[in-house]
Design a protein around this motif. Structure first.
Motif, mmCIF file in Angstrom:
data_model
loop_
_atom_site.group_PDB
_atom_site.id
_atom_site.type_symbol
_atom_site.label_atom_id
_atom_site.label_comp_id
_atom_site.label_asym_id
_atom_site.label_seq_id
_atom_site.Cartn_x
_atom_site.Cartn_y
_atom_site.Cartn_z
ATOM 1 N N ALA A 116 0.822 -1.209 0.000
ATOM 2 C CA ALA A 116 0.000 0.000 0.000
ATOM 3 C C ALA A 116 0.855 1.258 0.000
ATOM 4 C CB ALA A 116 -0.926 0.012 1.219
ATOM 5 N N TYR A 150 0.457 5.806 -0.257
ATOM 6 C CA TYR A 150 -0.472 6.900 0.016
ATOM 7 C C TYR A 150 0.180 8.235 -0.326
ATOM 8 C CZ TYR A 150 -1.922 3.173 3.274
ATOM 9 O OH TYR A 150 -2.270 1.970 3.840
ATOM 10 N N TYR A 170 -4.755 6.819 -2.558
ATOM 11 C CA TYR A 170 -4.037 5.680 -2.020
ATOM 12 C C TYR A 170 -4.145 4.512 -2.982
ATOM 13 C CZ TYR A 170 -8.557 3.875 -0.327
ATOM 14 O OH TYR A 170 -9.846 3.416 -0.235
ATOM 15 N N GLN A 213 -3.677 0.179 -3.009
ATOM 16 C CA GLN A 213 -3.485 -1.044 -2.222
ATOM 17 C C GLN A 213 -2.593 -2.050 -2.940
ATOM 18 O OE1 GLN A 213 -7.308 -2.451 -0.409
ATOM 19 N NE2 GLN A 213 -8.143 -0.753 -1.602
ATOM 20 N N GLY A 240 -0.240 -2.787 4.280
ATOM 21 C CA GLY A 240 -1.592 -2.904 3.756
ATOM 22 C C GLY A 240 -2.362 -4.098 4.299
ATOM 23 N N LYS A 241 -1.723 -4.842 5.191
ATOM 24 C CA LYS A 241 -2.389 -6.031 5.732
ATOM 25 C C LYS A 241 -2.922 -5.738 7.134
ATOM 26 C CE LYS A 241 0.533 -9.227 3.150
ATOM 27 N NZ LYS A 241 1.020 -8.181 2.261
ATOM 28 N N ALA A 242 -3.703 -6.657 7.653
ATOM 29 C CA ALA A 242 -4.255 -6.486 8.993
ATOM 30 C C ALA A 242 -3.135 -6.250 9.988
ATOM 31 C CB ALA A 242 -5.051 -7.730 9.385
ATOM 32 N N GLY A 243 -3.309 -5.210 10.798
ATOM 33 C CA GLY A 243 -2.264 -4.846 11.751
ATOM 34 C C GLY A 243 -1.185 -3.998 11.139
ATOM 35 N N GLU A 296 -1.171 -0.900 10.147
ATOM 36 C CA GLU A 296 -1.519 0.501 10.066
ATOM 37 C C GLU A 296 -0.325 1.418 10.219
ATOM 38 O OE1 GLU A 296 -4.853 -1.483 12.570
ATOM 39 O OE2 GLU A 296 -2.674 -1.610 12.397
ATOM 40 N N LYS A 297 0.837 0.914 10.550
ATOM 41 C CA LYS A 297 2.000 1.773 10.674
ATOM 42 C C LYS A 297 2.392 2.273 9.309
ATOM 43 C CE LYS A 297 6.829 1.956 12.121
ATOM 44 N NZ LYS A 297 7.954 1.246 12.759
ATOM 45 N N LEU A 298 2.411 3.581 9.173
ATOM 46 C CA LEU A 298 2.825 4.210 7.931
ATOM 47 C C LEU A 298 4.286 4.605 8.015
ATOM 48 C CD1 LEU A 298 -0.147 6.586 7.038
ATOM 49 C CD2 LEU A 298 0.253 4.244 6.301
ATOM 50 N N PHE A 315 6.858 7.180 6.245
ATOM 51 C CA PHE A 315 6.756 8.402 5.457
ATOM 52 C C PHE A 315 8.082 8.758 4.797
ATOM 53 C CE2 PHE A 315 2.642 10.370 6.234
ATOM 54 C CZ PHE A 315 2.170 9.638 7.309
#
Lengths: 114, 114
Positions: A31, A33, A48, A50, A96-99, A101-103, A105
């Motif tokens: 993923a 963004y 974004y 995926q 992009g997978k479950a858990g 959410e850490k982006l 940058f």
């Protein structure tokens, strides 16, 4: 070293001109963004993606376009239809997978209008 | 819809002072909560996260507890340093068609003076 590279660091746009901001990652993330940051406004999601060859509009997609032809690349074009393009643009990626959410940058591109 | 509200800055503290940055949220479902930090001229870095009610995230002396009853995720540090000067963003996760995107607050600028 793994990470996200944005270029250029500073970019100037003339009236009526399209400009493209580069974003490359070697984290093997699915993923990616694009966010826009204005002073006192926080971050707002532009587009974004995926997976390769697929992308969705975020909250403020008007006047912008993207492509995702390769997993590691997600360029953003600021078109002449974007009437207020001056901002700090941040690219990010995640698994992009479950858990996931850490982006992660990039260091950003400051776009200004001449 | 989802939203995040942070205390407005800027916040100026003396070195070794106690820090609190308030964050409240509105969300459907059970989001994960995050604090990101942005140093001058750079992208954002994940500082800490909490994925369910009563979880405490911690990192580098910073802490935040996920309070579902008050929909809050306040950031605290017992003794700040000059190097903590940065902009801090509270964020929550939202799911969209298998991808994870974040909703950010507007950010709180912290300046720590010697």
């Amino acid at each position: 070293d793994g990470g996200i590279t944005q270029s250029p660091k500073y970019l100037f746009r003339k009236e009526g001109q399209n400009v493209t901001l580069s974003c490359e990652q070697n984290l093997n993330h699915d993923a990616m963004y694009w966010y826009r940051q204005d002073p006192g406004q926080g971050l707002r999601l532009i587009y974004y993606s995926q997976i390769v060859n697929d992308f969705q509009k975020g909250d403020i997609a008007e006047g912008y376009s993207v492509s995702r032809e390769k997993k590691e690349s997600f360029p953003l074009t600021v078109t002449s239809a974007q009437k207020n393009p001056t901002a700090f643009y941040l690219c990010a990626s995640s698994t992009g997978k479950a858990g996931g959410e850490k982006l992660f940058f990039g260091s950003g591109t400051q776009l200004s209008v001449l | 819809g989802n939203s995040v509200t942070q205390m407005e800055g800027p916040v100026t503290l003396s070195e070794e002072a106690f820090l609190t940055i308030n964050c409240t949220y509105t969300a459907t479902g059970y989001p994960s909560l995050f604090w990101y930090v942005q140093y001058p001229g750079e992208g954002l870095q994940l500082l800490l996260k909490a994925t369910k009610a009563d979880d405490k995230g911690s990192n580098k002396g910073f802490e935040a507890t996920y309070r579902k009853e008050t929909t809050s995720f306040h950031l605290e540090k017992g003794s700040v340093q000059v190097s903590d000067s940065a902009v801090y963003f509270c964020a929550l996760s939202r799911t969209g068609a298998g991808s994870y995107q974040l909703t950010f607050g507007k950010g709180t600028k912290l300046s720590v003076i010697p």
